[in-house]
Design an enzyme around this catalytic site. Structure first.
Site, PDB file in Angstrom:
ATOM      1  N   LYS A  79      -6.136   1.404   2.004  1.00 43.80           N
ATOM      2  CA  LYS A  79      -5.688   0.138   2.598  1.00 43.80           C
ATOM      3  C   LYS A  79      -5.368   0.342   4.071  1.00 43.80           C
ATOM      4  CE  LYS A  79      -2.133  -3.450   1.920  1.00 43.80           C
ATOM      5  NZ  LYS A  79      -0.921  -3.806   1.152  1.00 43.80           N
ATOM      6  N   SER A 154      -1.145  -8.258  -0.964  1.00 45.49           N
ATOM      7  CA  SER A 154      -1.908  -8.046   0.242  1.00 45.49           C
ATOM      8  C   SER A 154      -2.986  -6.959   0.114  1.00 45.49           C
ATOM      9  CB  SER A 154      -0.959  -7.682   1.386  1.00 45.49           C
ATOM     10  OG  SER A 154      -0.255  -6.499   1.070  1.00 45.49           O
ATOM     11  N   SER A 178       2.133  -6.358  -3.919  1.00 54.13           N
ATOM     12  CA  SER A 178       0.810  -6.255  -3.296  1.00 54.13           C
ATOM     13  C   SER A 178      -0.166  -5.276  -3.925  1.00 54.13           C
ATOM     14  CB  SER A 178       0.956  -5.910  -1.815  1.00 54.13           C
ATOM     15  OG  SER A 178       1.300  -7.052  -1.110  1.00 54.13           O
TER      16      SER A 178
HETATM   17  N1  GLN Z   1       3.369 -11.394  -1.184  1.00 57.48           N
HETATM   18  C1  GLN Z   1       4.523 -10.689  -0.766  1.00 57.48           C
HETATM   19  C2  GLN Z   1       4.766 -10.939   0.706  1.00 57.48           C
HETATM   20  O1  GLN Z   1       4.066 -11.687   1.255  1.00 57.48           O
HETATM   21  C3  GLN Z   1       4.380  -9.229  -1.060  1.00 57.48           C
HETATM   22  C4  GLN Z   1       3.509  -8.519  -0.114  1.00 57.48           C
HETATM   23  C5  GLN Z   1       3.498  -7.032  -0.335  1.00 57.48           C
HETATM   24  O2  GLN Z   1       3.835  -6.528  -1.402  1.00 57.48           O
HETATM   25  N2  GLN Z   1       3.123  -6.320   0.707  1.00 57.48           N
HETATM   26  O3  GLN Z   1       5.649 -10.422   1.304  1.00 57.48           O
END
Ligand code: GLN
Length: 489
Positions: A79, A154, A178
């Site tokens: 990632k 994400s 994410s």
């Molecule tokens: N969807 C959550 C956010 O927007 C989690 C994102 C993540 O785990 N990086 O913060």
């Protein structure tokens, strides 16, 4: 695409070379990624060179009667929020458009030391802020099961890359879901370890008290191997813990007898898509047949997870993102005055969601509002943590849906940040309390979109949850289904 275990077996048996498998991975990326857009950067020359070197090293080890490193010659995607030495690392943001880290994140460095080969960097919501990859400055990733839909986020690029069988494994990060939510949307297995289990060094920080490095694979068995290799204390991350590394293999259990699995009633509320609830209950029936005792449990503060998370994560983000000022990294806007350089750089190169979160977080931390927002959120975080401690006095594992819905349409939530935040309701509590979670496929909805379920366990009990997922995967074949995109492959 075979699983990691199968590829490693074939490499060890001399049935395939690293050059062959790496070339195959690169060819798949070339064929499928124009439709999926899982990758922001692909590194074919360096990967093929590393593969040739891995093949030489394997031959030399064989001749000398030595055991080669465990992942020698295995291709891997990472990632784009994890620093990779010499490979562009953008965090899905224009503000790091031309950033090439001079070092590897510890997790990456450990996998490279074990012989893995990086083939590319995967798409992400900007600075991992989002649940769909729509917040990436470099365009959305498409869900391989339905190209009109999001892959989740994400770590959507990593999940889509594994789902489309472009790579056997990809690293992700999980701050609020994410790894687990994109795994669920894309029909793959995703592990979010305990906070402190894997070093965060070189993971470009979003919410430092919540961030974890995780992994996306086809099977729980593969996730266990990667956890084993990445885990362990690191002098470069003071929050990494000195606890024994979890074992490499999931052995010594044939069924789920003796395991008590709690199902929190707060996770089956109105907003949940009926097909999701149905698939999770069906999976629990399979686990009961495998010998697990299933009982209802309660995590009473679940409803506060969304507001608590979005105060704490944004507060930490507002501090962490202060370093992107146009002086130290990335592009710089021109201006006469120093302050104008900062303002213009941040104004031009941060995307709208990142700006929204910096403002939210700065507000929550500001004098006069600190106690009412940030301070209060910290107190409720403690209550959420206690919910888990109390539940784990009664049960060994907690089973729940990963997300209230299956993959939504591109654009469906993008005009309404709050509706997007609400998608995270079932994944945030594990981050707020630091416990591990694994997401794995348990069925499909009427449109043929994958449904995931998560198991959560007490701190540092990843092996317990991976083992349960592994037993389930041996009894079922949801994790073996592939998107139609791959028909004829
Ligand atoms: N969807 C959550 C956010 O927007 C989690 C994102 C993540 O785990 N990086 O913060």
């Amino acid at each position: 695409m075979q699983t990691v275990a199968q590829i490693l077996h074939a490499l060890q048996a001399g049935e395939i070379s690293s050059r062959e498998i790496t070339a195959d991975v690169l060819a798949r990326i070339e064929r499928l990624d124009p439709q999926v857009h899982a990758f922001l950067t692909v590194t074919p020359e360096a990967a093929l060179q590393a593969a040739a070197e891995a093949d030489r090293q394997r031959l030399a080890a064989r001749r000398a009667g030595q055991t080669p490193p465990p992942l020698l010659g295995l291709p891997l995607a990472v990632k784009d929020v994890l620093s990779t030495r010499g490979i562009r690392t953008t965090c899905g943001s224009r503000i790091l458009d031309n950033y090439i880290p001079p070092f590897d994140a510890t997790a990456v460095q450990r996998l490279k030391a074990a012989g893995a080969i990086i083939v590319g960097k995967t798409n992400t919501d900007e600075f991992a802020m989002g649940s769909s990859t729509e917040n990436s400055a470099y365009g959305v990733t498409h869900n391989p099961w339905d190209l009109e839909r999001v892959p989740g986020g994400s770590s959507g690029g990593s999940a889509a890359a594994v789902a489309a069988r472009m790579v056997p494994v990809a690293l992700g990060t999980d701050t609020g879901g994410s790894v687990r939510q994109p795994a669920s949307f894309c029909g793959v297995t995703g592990l979010k370890p305990t906070y402190g289990r894997i070093s965060r060094y070189g993971l470009i920080a979003y919410g430092s008290s919540l961030d974890t490095v995780g992994v996306l694979t086809q099977t729980a068995e593969d996730a266990a191997l990667f956890l084993h290799l990445m885990a362990g204390q690191d002098p470069l991350d003071a929050t990494s813990m000195d606890v024994p590394r979890p074992p490499q293999r999931l052995e010594g259990r044939e069924d789920l007898r003796g395991l008590k699995i709690g199902v929190p009633r707060e996770y089956f509320t109105e907003g949940i898509q009926p097909a999701v609830a149905r698939a999770v209950h069906a999976a629990l029936d399979v686990m009961a047949d495998l010998g697990a005792a299933i009982e209802e449990t309660s995590l009473p503060h679940t409803e506060y997870a969304v507001p608590v998370y979005y105060l704490i994560a944004t507060a930490e983000a507002s501090a962490n993102l202060a370093r992107f000022d146009g002086i130290r990294y990335g592009p710089r806007a021109q201006a006469e005055q120093m302050w104008d350089v900062f303002f213009r750089t941040r104004g031009q190169y941060f995307g709208p969601e990142v700006k929204r979160r910096i403002m939210l977080g700065t507000y929550a931390l500001s004098a006069g509002y600190y106690d009412a927002y940030y301070g209060q959120a910290q107190k409720v975080r403690t209550l959420i943590k206690r919910d888990f401690e109390e539940a784990f006095e009664q049960v060994d594992l907690i089973a729940a849906p990963v997300a209230p819905t299956t993959a939504f349409r591109i654009g469906q939530h993008s005009g309404d940040p709050l509706s997007m935040y609400l998608e995270d309701v079932f994944t945030l509590p594990a981050n707020l309390s630091g416990v591990p979670g694994v997401s794995f496929p348990v069925g499909f909805d009427d449109l043929g979109l994958p449904i995931g379920m998560q198991l959560m366990g007490p701190h540092f009990q990843e092996t317990r949850l991976l083992h349960a997922a592994h037993i389930y995967q041996q009894a079922t074949d949801w994790h073996r289904h592939q998107p139609d995109l791959l028909a004829g492959d």
